[in-house]
Design a protein around this motif. Structure first.
Motif, short mmCIF file in Angstrom:
data_model
loop_
_atom_site.label_atom_id
_atom_site.label_comp_id
_atom_site.label_asym_id
_atom_site.label_seq_id
_atom_site.Cartn_x
_atom_site.Cartn_y
_atom_site.Cartn_z
N TYR A 5 -30.89 -18.73 -54.34
CA TYR A 5 -29.50 -18.51 -53.96
C TYR A 5 -29.38 -18.60 -52.45
CZ TYR A 5 -28.85 -17.12 -58.74
OH TYR A 5 -28.82 -17.13 -60.11
N LEU A 6 -28.35 -19.29 -52.00
CA LEU A 6 -28.13 -19.45 -50.57
C LEU A 6 -27.04 -18.47 -50.13
CD1 LEU A 6 -28.08 -23.36 -50.34
CD2 LEU A 6 -30.02 -21.81 -50.12
N SER A 7 -27.46 -17.31 -49.67
CA SER A 7 -26.50 -16.30 -49.27
C SER A 7 -25.76 -16.75 -48.02
CB SER A 7 -27.20 -14.96 -49.02
OG SER A 7 -27.92 -15.02 -47.80
N LYS A 8 -24.62 -16.16 -47.83
CA LYS A 8 -23.82 -16.45 -46.64
C LYS A 8 -24.61 -16.10 -45.38
CE LYS A 8 -19.48 -15.36 -46.94
NZ LYS A 8 -18.17 -14.66 -46.90
N ASP A 10 -27.96 -15.95 -44.94
CA ASP A 10 -29.03 -16.93 -44.70
C ASP A 10 -28.45 -18.24 -44.16
OD1 ASP A 10 -31.03 -15.25 -45.53
OD2 ASP A 10 -31.21 -16.13 -47.54
N ALA A 11 -27.31 -18.64 -44.71
CA ALA A 11 -26.69 -19.89 -44.27
C ALA A 11 -26.26 -19.80 -42.81
CB ALA A 11 -25.51 -20.22 -45.18
N VAL A 44 -18.52 -21.76 -44.15
CA VAL A 44 -19.59 -21.29 -45.04
C VAL A 44 -20.15 -22.46 -45.83
CG1 VAL A 44 -20.17 -19.78 -46.97
CG2 VAL A 44 -18.67 -18.96 -45.16
N ARG A 45 -19.29 -23.35 -46.31
CA ARG A 45 -19.76 -24.54 -47.03
C ARG A 45 -20.68 -25.37 -46.13
NH1 ARG A 45 -15.03 -27.49 -48.65
NH2 ARG A 45 -14.89 -27.89 -46.42
N ARG A 48 -23.99 -23.55 -45.55
CA ARG A 48 -24.85 -23.65 -46.73
C ARG A 48 -25.47 -25.04 -46.84
NH1 ARG A 48 -21.24 -19.74 -50.04
NH2 ARG A 48 -22.63 -17.93 -50.14
N LYS A 51 -28.36 -25.09 -44.46
CA LYS A 51 -29.47 -24.32 -45.04
C LYS A 51 -30.17 -25.12 -46.13
CE LYS A 51 -32.03 -20.74 -46.11
NZ LYS A 51 -33.02 -20.19 -45.21
N LEU A 52 -29.39 -25.68 -47.06
CA LEU A 52 -29.98 -26.45 -48.15
C LEU A 52 -30.70 -27.68 -47.62
CD1 LEU A 52 -30.42 -26.75 -51.16
CD2 LEU A 52 -28.18 -27.87 -51.32
N VAL A 74 -21.01 -29.46 -51.11
CA VAL A 74 -22.21 -29.12 -50.33
C VAL A 74 -23.21 -30.27 -50.39
CG1 VAL A 74 -24.19 -27.56 -50.18
CG2 VAL A 74 -21.90 -26.63 -50.55
#
Length: 167
Positions: A5-8, A10-11, A44-45, A48, A51-52, A74
């Protein structure tokens, strides 16, 4: 094999550590926000996606597949950041209600699967003709003829089944 899961939080942290990735995609993210029917939190998008993108590069992932509109948005940004090919599963609900992103994502995706012919034809009628070559119909469900039917176990209690879904 593994769900991440990509938390806000962490992102945001990853975006702060990779500001150039964020800056490079600000305009694209703004275009997606304008097109997006769901109107998620725009930054946030993007965070993320950054991060991804870092996780996919780190792990040597060569293809990304997304389900549902937000994940597709995303994935589109990840593809723009990394060049990693992506594909999407498209469901009838999003064709009818959350469809603004499709004109942006279709030119760059590898392929799209649809679970419903009517939804597929409806969406393809709104996209350029070359979108059809990337579109494949893959019905949900199980072919029950490929499995042997097992007898119900003997029981004095009535059979109770709980199911979540729709017909």
């Amino acid at each position: 094999e593994q769900t991440k899961y990509l938390s806000k939080q962490d992102a945001v942290l990853t975006a702060v550590m990779h500001p150039w990735h964020v800056i490079r995609q600000l305009t694209a993210n703004a275009r997606m926000q304008t097109a997006s029917t769901g109107k998620p939190q725009s930054l946030v998008r993007l965070f993320r996606a950054v991060k991804l993108a870092t996780l996919l590069r780190r792990d040597g992932i060569e293809h990304l597949h997304a389900h549902w509109p937000y994940a597709t948005e995303v994935a589109w940004l990840v593809h723009r950041l990394t060049g990693i090919p992506y594909s999407v599963s498209i469901h009838a609900h999003e064709v009818a209600h959350e469809n603004g992103h499709f004109p942006l994502v279709f030119p760059s995706l590898s392929f799209a699967t649809f679970c419903n012919r009517s939804a597929m034809e409806h969406l393809l009628s709104q996209l350029p003709p070359e979108a059809r070559a990337k579109s494949h119909l893959v019905y949900h469900g199980v072919d029950i003829h490929t499995f042997d039917q097992l007898p119900l176990p003997p029981s004095k209690e009535p059979l109770r089944v709980v199911s979540a879904g729709r017909l």
